[in-house]
Motif scaffolding. Structure first.
Motif, PDB file in Angstrom:
ATOM      1  N   ARG A  18      24.976  68.959  45.012  1.00 54.37           N
ATOM      2  CA  ARG A  18      23.898  69.554  44.227  1.00 54.37           C
ATOM      3  C   ARG A  18      23.211  70.668  45.027  1.00 54.37           C
ATOM      4  O   ARG A  18      22.979  71.761  44.515  1.00 54.37           O
ATOM      5  CB  ARG A  18      22.905  68.457  43.826  1.00 54.37           C
ATOM      6  CG  ARG A  18      21.885  68.879  42.830  1.00 54.37           C
ATOM      7  CD  ARG A  18      20.988  67.734  42.310  1.00 54.37           C
ATOM      8  NE  ARG A  18      20.844  66.587  43.176  1.00 54.37           N
ATOM      9  CZ  ARG A  18      21.335  65.367  42.905  1.00 54.37           C
ATOM     10  NH1 ARG A  18      22.012  65.152  41.804  1.00 54.37           N
ATOM     11  NH2 ARG A  18      21.163  64.365  43.733  1.00 54.37           N
ATOM     12  N   CYS A  75      25.648  58.664  46.572  1.00 56.27           N
ATOM     13  CA  CYS A  75      24.441  59.488  46.512  1.00 56.27           C
ATOM     14  C   CYS A  75      24.443  60.623  47.536  1.00 56.27           C
ATOM     15  O   CYS A  75      24.012  61.729  47.218  1.00 56.27           O
ATOM     16  CB  CYS A  75      23.204  58.620  46.693  1.00 56.27           C
ATOM     17  SG  CYS A  75      22.894  57.539  45.277  1.00 56.27           S
ATOM     18  N   ARG A 117      26.798  63.347  46.267  1.00 58.21           N
ATOM     19  CA  ARG A 117      26.204  63.972  45.086  1.00 58.21           C
ATOM     20  C   ARG A 117      25.070  64.916  45.475  1.00 58.21           C
ATOM     21  O   ARG A 117      24.966  66.036  44.988  1.00 58.21           O
ATOM     22  CB  ARG A 117      25.665  62.888  44.149  1.00 58.21           C
ATOM     23  CG  ARG A 117      26.130  63.055  42.740  1.00 58.21           C
ATOM     24  CD  ARG A 117      25.603  61.944  41.833  1.00 58.21           C
ATOM     25  NE  ARG A 117      26.223  60.675  42.200  1.00 58.21           N
ATOM     26  CZ  ARG A 117      25.605  59.517  42.209  1.00 58.21           C
ATOM     27  NH1 ARG A 117      24.350  59.424  41.863  1.00 58.21           N
ATOM     28  NH2 ARG A 117      26.232  58.421  42.540  1.00 58.21           N
ATOM     29  N   ASP A 118      24.201  64.451  46.383  1.00 56.70           N
ATOM     30  CA  ASP A 118      23.064  65.257  46.812  1.00 56.70           C
ATOM     31  C   ASP A 118      23.532  66.507  47.552  1.00 56.70           C
ATOM     32  O   ASP A 118      23.026  67.609  47.313  1.00 56.70           O
ATOM     33  CB  ASP A 118      22.135  64.424  47.696  1.00 56.70           C
ATOM     34  CG  ASP A 118      20.857  65.164  48.038  1.00 56.70           C
ATOM     35  OD1 ASP A 118      20.208  65.686  47.113  1.00 56.70           O
ATOM     36  OD2 ASP A 118      20.518  65.227  49.229  1.00 56.70           O
ATOM     37  N   SER A 137      17.996  59.300  45.911  1.00 54.11           N
ATOM     38  CA  SER A 137      18.718  59.527  44.656  1.00 54.11           C
ATOM     39  C   SER A 137      18.660  58.337  43.709  1.00 54.11           C
ATOM     40  O   SER A 137      18.341  58.483  42.538  1.00 54.11           O
ATOM     41  CB  SER A 137      20.173  59.867  44.939  1.00 54.11           C
ATOM     42  OG  SER A 137      20.257  61.090  45.625  1.00 54.11           O
ATOM     43  N   CYS A 138      18.973  57.152  44.209  1.00 54.42           N
ATOM     44  CA  CYS A 138      19.065  55.984  43.319  1.00 54.42           C
ATOM     45  C   CYS A 138      17.979  54.950  43.560  1.00 54.42           C
ATOM     46  O   CYS A 138      17.899  53.972  42.827  1.00 54.42           O
ATOM     47  CB  CYS A 138      20.443  55.332  43.463  1.00 54.42           C
ATOM     48  SG  CYS A 138      20.684  54.506  45.043  1.00 54.42           S
ATOM     49  N   TRP A 181      20.720  58.131  52.722  1.00 52.71           N
ATOM     50  CA  TRP A 181      21.126  57.682  51.386  1.00 52.71           C
ATOM     51  C   TRP A 181      21.625  56.248  51.441  1.00 52.71           C
ATOM     52  O   TRP A 181      22.001  55.737  52.491  1.00 52.71           O
ATOM     53  CB  TRP A 181      22.259  58.562  50.860  1.00 52.71           C
ATOM     54  CG  TRP A 181      21.896  60.004  50.779  1.00 52.71           C
ATOM     55  CD1 TRP A 181      21.086  60.595  49.854  1.00 52.71           C
ATOM     56  CD2 TRP A 181      22.326  61.038  51.653  1.00 52.71           C
ATOM     57  NE1 TRP A 181      20.996  61.936  50.109  1.00 52.71           N
ATOM     58  CE2 TRP A 181      21.746  62.247  51.205  1.00 52.71           C
ATOM     59  CE3 TRP A 181      23.142  61.083  52.776  1.00 52.71           C
ATOM     60  CZ2 TRP A 181      21.953  63.457  51.828  1.00 52.71           C
ATOM     61  CZ3 TRP A 181      23.355  62.292  53.414  1.00 52.71           C
ATOM     62  CH2 TRP A 181      22.758  63.461  52.930  1.00 52.71           C
TER      63      TRP A 181
END
Length: 184
Positions: A176, A169, A172-173, A147-148, A163
Motif C-alpha cells: 500500500r 498485514c 499488505r501495508d 492493520s488488523c 505487524w
C-alpha cells in the motif's frame, strides 16, 4: 481453516486473535458453532476431543476471548486493563485451578488437566496462559498490529516487530505504501 498462522506467541493471544478473522469488526467467528470451534481448536493444535457441552460453553468462550483481547490490547497501547475484564479472566482461571492438578516436567510444575480434552480444558488453558503472561510478562513486549488490531508478544531480538505477520498485514501495508508513493 486447516492452516492458521499463530502469531501471538502466547496461547491466550492466539485464542483472542485467531478465533475471529478481523478486528474491530469480525466477518467470521470461529466460536460461532460447535463445528467451527472444533475446526479452530484442531487447526490451532489444541483439539477438543470430547464435544459434549461444547454448544453450551460457546458463549463463555466468546466472553473469555473478548476479555482477553481487551486486557492485552489495552496493555499493548500503554493503558490499564479494566477490572471487569481482568475479573473475567481470573474467574475462568480459578475454575481451572479448582479442576486441575500439578504435573512435573523437567523439574518444573505446571497446571494440567486430564483427558479428554474438552472445551472447558481449552478455556482453562487460555486463562492460565493469560494469567501467566500478566504475572510474569514480559508485558513491555506486547504489540498491536496497526492493520488488523491483533495483539502479539514481540519476541524479536531487536524489539521492532510492527505487524501481526509479515506475510499478511506487513506485506499488505508495504505494498500500500509503495503504490501510494508511486502514484504521487
Amino acid at each position: 481453516m486447516t492452516d492458521i498462522e499463530l502469531v501471538g506467541n502466547a496461547l491466550c493471544l492466539d485464542f483472542a486473535n485467531n478465533t475471529v478473522n478481523a478486528r474491530p469488526v469480525a466477518r467470521r467467528d470461529w466460536l460461532g458453532t460447535p463445528e467451527e470451534a472444533m475446526t479452530w481448536s484442531a487447526a490451532a493444535g489444541r483439539p477438543i476431543e470430547d464435544p459434549d457441552g461444547l454448544a453450551a460453553a460457546l458463549p463463555e468462550a466468546r466472553r473469555l476471548r473478548e476479555a482477553v483481547f481487551r486486557v492485552f490490547e489495552a496493555l499493548a497501547h500503554g493503558d490499564r486493563a479494566s477490572r471487569p475484564d481482568l475479573g473475567a479472566v481470573l474467574a475462568v482461571h480459578g475454575d481451572g485451578v479448582a479442576h486441575g492438578g500439578l504435573e512435573e516436567a523437567d523439574g518444573v510444575f505446571r497446571l494440567a488437566w486430564g483427558a479428554p480434552r474438552t472445551v472447558r480444558v481449552l478455556l482453562w488453558e487460555v486463562a492460565a496462559s493469560a494469567v501467566e503472561l500478566l504475572t510474569h510478562g514480559p508485558l513491555d513486549r506486547l504489540g498491536s498490529c496497526p492493520s488488523c488490531c491483533w495483539v502479539f508478544l514481540d519476541v524479536s531480538k531487536n524489539r521492532r516487530r510492527r505487524w501481526c505477520s509479515m506475510t499478511t498485514c506487513g506485506s499488505r501495508d508495504k505494498s500500500r505504501r509503495y503504490y501510494a508513493g508511486r502514484s504521487s
